[in-house]
Design a protein around this motif. Structure first.
Motif, PDB file in Angstrom:
ATOM      1  N   ASN A  13       9.240   7.349   9.941  1.00  0.00           N
ATOM      2  CA  ASN A  13       9.028   7.816   8.567  1.00  0.00           C
ATOM      3  C   ASN A  13      10.323   8.395   7.993  1.00  0.00           C
ATOM      4  N   LEU A  14      11.299   7.518   7.822  1.00  0.00           N
ATOM      5  CA  LEU A  14      12.570   7.908   7.216  1.00  0.00           C
ATOM      6  C   LEU A  14      12.432   7.899   5.701  1.00  0.00           C
ATOM      7  N   GLY A  15      13.290   8.669   5.030  1.00  0.00           N
ATOM      8  CA  GLY A  15      13.305   8.664   3.580  1.00  0.00           C
ATOM      9  C   GLY A  15      13.814   7.334   3.043  1.00  0.00           C
ATOM     10  N   THR A  16      13.597   7.111   1.761  1.00  0.00           N
ATOM     11  CA  THR A  16      13.966   5.842   1.135  1.00  0.00           C
ATOM     12  C   THR A  16      15.430   5.491   1.358  1.00  0.00           C
ATOM     13  N   TRP A  17      16.305   6.473   1.273  1.00  0.00           N
ATOM     14  CA  TRP A  17      17.744   6.214   1.380  1.00  0.00           C
ATOM     15  C   TRP A  17      18.314   6.692   2.715  1.00  0.00           C
ATOM     16  N   GLN A  18      17.451   6.954   3.672  1.00  0.00           N
ATOM     17  CA  GLN A  18      17.920   7.431   4.978  1.00  0.00           C
ATOM     18  C   GLN A  18      18.016   6.289   5.983  1.00  0.00           C
ATOM     19  N   GLY A  19      19.054   6.341   6.799  1.00  0.00           N
ATOM     20  CA  GLY A  19      19.219   5.389   7.877  1.00  0.00           C
ATOM     21  C   GLY A  19      19.791   6.080   9.100  1.00  0.00           C
ATOM     22  N   ILE A  20      19.583   5.487  10.260  1.00  0.00           N
ATOM     23  CA  ILE A  20      20.125   6.039  11.504  1.00  0.00           C
ATOM     24  C   ILE A  20      21.512   5.451  11.718  1.00  0.00           C
ATOM     25  N   TRP A  21      22.469   6.321  11.921  1.00  0.00           N
ATOM     26  CA  TRP A  21      23.851   5.892  12.154  1.00  0.00           C
ATOM     27  C   TRP A  21      24.234   6.087  13.619  1.00  0.00           C
ATOM     28  N   LEU A  22      24.980   5.130  14.147  1.00  0.00           N
ATOM     29  CA  LEU A  22      25.733   5.330  15.381  1.00  0.00           C
ATOM     30  C   LEU A  22      27.177   5.522  14.957  1.00  0.00           C
ATOM     31  N   CYS A  23      27.730   6.668  15.274  1.00  0.00           N
ATOM     32  CA  CYS A  23      29.127   6.955  14.945  1.00  0.00           C
ATOM     33  C   CYS A  23      29.961   6.736  16.205  1.00  0.00           C
ATOM     34  N   GLU A  24      30.752   5.697  16.175  1.00  0.00           N
ATOM     35  CA  GLU A  24      31.598   5.349  17.327  1.00  0.00           C
ATOM     36  C   GLU A  24      32.960   6.010  17.147  1.00  0.00           C
ATOM     37  N   HIS A  25      33.350   6.823  18.147  1.00  0.00           N
ATOM     38  CA  HIS A  25      34.569   7.613  18.021  1.00  0.00           C
ATOM     39  C   HIS A  25      35.725   7.102  18.887  1.00  0.00           C
ATOM     40  N   ARG A  26      35.524   5.984  19.569  1.00  0.00           N
ATOM     41  CA  ARG A  26      36.578   5.432  20.403  1.00  0.00           C
ATOM     42  C   ARG A  26      37.091   4.120  19.809  1.00  0.00           C
ATOM     43  N   ASP A  27      38.382   3.850  20.079  1.00  0.00           N
ATOM     44  CA  ASP A  27      39.001   2.628  19.550  1.00  0.00           C
ATOM     45  C   ASP A  27      38.487   1.378  20.258  1.00  0.00           C
ATOM     46  N   HIS A  28      38.224   1.506  21.555  1.00  0.00           N
ATOM     47  CA  HIS A  28      37.790   0.337  22.336  1.00  0.00           C
ATOM     48  C   HIS A  28      36.538   0.714  23.130  1.00  0.00           C
ATOM     49  N   ALA A  29      35.424   0.734  22.445  1.00  0.00           N
ATOM     50  CA  ALA A  29      34.173   1.166  23.071  1.00  0.00           C
ATOM     51  C   ALA A  29      33.362  -0.018  23.582  1.00  0.00           C
ATOM     52  N   SER A  30      32.554   0.267  24.568  1.00  0.00           N
ATOM     53  CA  SER A  30      31.613  -0.738  25.079  1.00  0.00           C
ATOM     54  C   SER A  30      30.266  -0.527  24.399  1.00  0.00           C
ATOM     55  N   SER A  31      29.252  -1.246  24.844  1.00  0.00           N
ATOM     56  CA  SER A  31      27.915  -1.044  24.293  1.00  0.00           C
ATOM     57  C   SER A  31      27.430   0.366  24.631  1.00  0.00           C
ATOM     58  N   ARG A  32      26.503   0.846  23.842  1.00  0.00           N
ATOM     59  CA  ARG A  32      26.010   2.211  24.009  1.00  0.00           C
ATOM     60  C   ARG A  32      24.528   2.213  24.363  1.00  0.00           C
ATOM     61  N   SER A  33      24.143   3.144  25.249  1.00  0.00           N
ATOM     62  CA  SER A  33      22.760   3.241  25.712  1.00  0.00           C
ATOM     63  C   SER A  33      22.022   4.370  24.986  1.00  0.00           C
ATOM     64  N   VAL A  34      20.833   4.041  24.504  1.00  0.00           N
ATOM     65  CA  VAL A  34      19.996   5.003  23.778  1.00  0.00           C
ATOM     66  C   VAL A  34      18.623   5.044  24.450  1.00  0.00           C
ATOM     67  N   VAL A  35      18.100   6.257  24.677  1.00  0.00           N
ATOM     68  CA  VAL A  35      16.752   6.429  25.218  1.00  0.00           C
ATOM     69  C   VAL A  35      15.841   6.866  24.069  1.00  0.00           C
ATOM     70  N   VAL A  36      14.784   6.090  23.852  1.00  0.00           N
ATOM     71  CA  VAL A  36      13.829   6.371  22.780  1.00  0.00           C
ATOM     72  C   VAL A  36      12.513   6.833  23.410  1.00  0.00           C
ATOM     73  N   THR A  37      12.053   8.006  22.992  1.00  0.00           N
ATOM     74  CA  THR A  37      10.789   8.550  23.485  1.00  0.00           C
ATOM     75  C   THR A  37       9.854   8.779  22.306  1.00  0.00           C
ATOM     76  N   VAL A  38       8.635   8.246  22.398  1.00  0.00           N
ATOM     77  CA  VAL A  38       7.662   8.370  21.328  1.00  0.00           C
ATOM     78  C   VAL A  38       6.415   9.063  21.853  1.00  0.00           C
ATOM     79  N   MET A  39       5.971  10.099  21.150  1.00  0.00           N
ATOM     80  CA  MET A  39       4.736  10.816  21.477  1.00  0.00           C
ATOM     81  C   MET A  39       3.891  10.930  20.223  1.00  0.00           C
ATOM     82  N   GLY A  40       2.607  10.695  20.354  1.00  0.00           N
ATOM     83  CA  GLY A  40       1.724  10.804  19.206  1.00  0.00           C
ATOM     84  C   GLY A  40       0.331  10.303  19.515  1.00  0.00           C
ATOM     85  N   SER A  41      -0.474  10.186  18.491  1.00  0.00           N
ATOM     86  CA  SER A  41      -1.850   9.747  18.665  1.00  0.00           C
ATOM     87  C   SER A  41      -2.218   8.733  17.590  1.00  0.00           C
TER      88      SER A  41
END
Length: 209
Positions: free
Chosen positions: A181-209
């Protein structure tokens, strides 16, 4: 079968059925209100109870309070230095966790120390360009500007760690009807701070009913 019972007795029966469902939630006050409403009724008052209907009602109540919890690791493709919109990648990878969750919370955790996550503008790419400019001017590279000592992996090494701590690596986003439930103009950013980065790992956890 149908049986006529005094309301206090009916309250005790229904209390027994609902207690296991509500006792572990924050809705105890509803339970006690329900119980005392019947208990304080005049002793002569009676009502009929259908045990099959009572069992069905308890089953419906139990299903409505089922808490779901799931977790998944997502690998984000390698990206050049800068700020990148990754909402679609996150939602695509976490789709199976979000399905069926009407109300809940999603935690997105980046397992790295030289990149970060944030929520910001999802439309104009100039915002991401300007954010990268701000980060580079706020946390400059090179020992001439700042006497960094941790430079084992190049001049962008320590500045990358500082920028990661500035924005952070964890986000909490509400889940509504199986979607973030993001806002209309909201997006998730990955900010990469290295010049030569590899792929990045993200853990997503969802709780609800």
């Amino acid at each position: 079968a149908e049986l006529w019972l005094p309301k206090p007795t009916l309250a005790l029966l229904e209390a027994r059925c609902f207690w296991r469902t509500w006792a572990s939630t924050e809705n105890k006050h509803f339970f006690f209100f329900f119980f005392f409403f019947f208990f304080l009724s005049p002793p002569s008052s009676t009502t009929s109870i259908n045990f099959n209907q009572l069992h069905h009602l308890h089953h419906q109540r139990s299903e409505s309070f089922v808490m779901k919890c799931g977790q998944k690791s997502i690998r984000l493709s390698a990206k050049r230095r800068g700020c990148h919109l990754v909402s679609s990648e996150i939602m695509e990878g976490a789709g199976s966790l979000l399905n069926g969750v009407q109300v809940g919370m999603c935690n997105i955790f980046l397992q790295h120390t030289s990149a970060s996550l944030t929520i910001n503008e999802n439309c104009c790419p100039d915002v991401r360009v300007d954010m990268e400019t701000f980060l580079n001017r706020t946390v400059p590279e090179g020992r001439t500007n700042v006497p960094w000592t941790h430079t084992d992996e190049g001049p962008d090494d320590m500045p990358g760690h500082v920028k990661s701590s500035m924005f952070g690596v964890s986000l909490n986003v509400p889940v509504t009807n199986g979607k973030l439930n993001l806002g209309t103009w909201q997006g998730i950013w990955l900010c990469e701070h290295r010049d030569h980065a590899s792929s990045r790992s993200v853990v997503v956890t969802v709780m609800g009913s």
